[in-house]
Design an enzyme around this catalytic site. Structure first.
Site, PDB file in Angstrom:
ATOM      1  N   ASP A  24       1.012  -1.063  -0.004  1.00  0.00           N
ATOM      2  CA  ASP A  24      -0.042  -0.163   0.005  1.00  0.00           C
ATOM      3  C   ASP A  24       0.657   1.196   0.022  1.00  0.00           C
ATOM      4  O   ASP A  24       1.979   1.336   0.704  1.00  0.00           O
ATOM      5  CB  ASP A  24      -0.940   0.007   1.395  1.00  0.00           C
ATOM      6  CG  ASP A  24      -2.003   1.069   1.143  1.00  0.00           C
ATOM      7  OD1 ASP A  24      -2.329   1.340  -0.157  1.00  0.00           O
ATOM      8  OD2 ASP A  24      -2.723   1.277   2.135  1.00  0.00           O
ATOM      9  N   HIS A  41       3.880   3.727  -8.772  1.00  0.00           N
ATOM     10  CA  HIS A  41       3.541   2.393  -9.205  1.00  0.00           C
ATOM     11  C   HIS A  41       4.971   1.879  -9.602  1.00  0.00           C
ATOM     12  O   HIS A  41       5.527   0.706  -9.424  1.00  0.00           O
ATOM     13  CB  HIS A  41       2.589   1.921 -10.040  1.00  0.00           C
ATOM     14  CG  HIS A  41       0.994   2.262  -9.668  1.00  0.00           C
ATOM     15  ND1 HIS A  41       0.682   1.862  -8.514  1.00  0.00           N
ATOM     16  CD2 HIS A  41       0.091   3.078 -10.073  1.00  0.00           C
ATOM     17  CE1 HIS A  41      -0.523   2.157  -8.125  1.00  0.00           C
ATOM     18  NE2 HIS A  41      -0.889   3.039  -9.118  1.00  0.00           N
ATOM     19  N   LEU A 135      12.152 -19.829  -3.900  1.00  0.00           N
ATOM     20  CA  LEU A 135      10.898 -19.122  -3.621  1.00  0.00           C
ATOM     21  C   LEU A 135       9.699 -19.148  -4.498  1.00  0.00           C
ATOM     22  O   LEU A 135       9.985 -19.383  -5.812  1.00  0.00           O
ATOM     23  CB  LEU A 135      11.398 -17.466  -3.481  1.00  0.00           C
ATOM     24  CG  LEU A 135      10.241 -16.618  -2.975  1.00  0.00           C
ATOM     25  CD1 LEU A 135       9.987 -16.694  -1.747  1.00  0.00           C
ATOM     26  CD2 LEU A 135      10.763 -15.363  -3.739  1.00  0.00           C
TER      27      LEU A 135
END
Length: 251
Positions: A24, A41, A135
């Protein structure tokens, strides 16, 4: 405590297996600098790369990023279009890096709503990295927990209607196996950036016993130091899962 000391205080034998992050603050970060939201962004993408690399290096097994919610489709069309192009651009760019770092890409959510070219490139990267064993980077795209739970209940209801499932056979395990996160362990640690202290319709079933960590740092400023700090904080907590401290410690 600086970045090095936070990292040096991490117990590699007590790592969260799965970290989920509500990323956020991109828009607020940009606004504070007098920039367009897209700039926020774009800088947020840098944080994604840095956090993914850091999680890989210290041995985290799963990293889930709340990338685009079902509610985000209601944003201005120009911003949605720009986000979709930014997503596909970075998937293309990062695929070789995923291979170099043994990262497997996964995606959860209502992917049928994604633009066709984005969905195609996403699926291509998922297929190409499926052999990787390090991962697992999980992107939550067009995702919301209420959508996920509704979708799962519809599937289970259809099985009951078809006679292939009895109501009494529906258990927590049955529900978990019907969710979009089937096969992915529940998050041990949920992080939310940018000062908001709420869950925002994210992994509501899966975070029943997750440790929650909130930070005022906007996502574009959330880098390795912040991740290490969150992990150190997590490792100082006692996870009881409904038991008493004495049961956990044996004292």
């Amino acid at each position: 405590m600086n970045t090095k000391s936070y990292k040096s205080h991490i117990d590699r034998n007590n790592l969260p297996q799965h970290i989920a992050i509500i990323m956020d603050g991109n828009g607020r970060w940009a606004k504070e600098r007098g920039c367009d939201r897209l700039v926020g962004h774009q800088n947020g993408v840098v944080s994604v790369r840095k956090i993914t690399e850091a999680a890989t290096e210290i041995g985290i097994k799963y990293l889930t990023l709340y990338t685009f919610s079902t509610e985000n489709w209601n944003r201005p069309q120009a911003e949605v279009d720009a986000l979709m192009e930014l997503l596909v651009e970075n998937i293309v760019k990062e695929t070789p890096t995923f291979h170099q770092n043994n990262i497997r890409l996964l995606a959860i959510g209502d992917l049928k709503r994604m633009p066709a070219h984005v969905a195609a490139r996403l699926q291509q990267c998922i297929d190409e990295t499926s052999v990787n064993t390090g991962l697992s980077l999980v992107l939550a795209l067009s995702y919301s927990a209420r959508w996920e739970l509704t979708d799962a209940m519809q599937h289970l209801a259809q099985q009951v209607k078809d006679g292939t499932l009895q109501p009494e056979q529906i258990t927590e395990q049955t529900i978990s196996a019907t969710l979009t996160t089937a096969g992915i362990p529940d998050p041990d640690l949920l992080i939310r950036t940018s000062g908001e202290v709420r869950i925002s319709n994210f992994l509501l079933w899966q975070i029943a016993y997750s440790e929650l960590y909130f930070t005022p740092t906007h996502w574009p400023d959330f880098r390795e130091e912040e991740l290490y700090k969150a992990i150190v904080d997590y490792q100082h907590r006692e996870r009881r899962f409904g038991k008493t401290s004495e049961q956990i410690t044996g004292k």
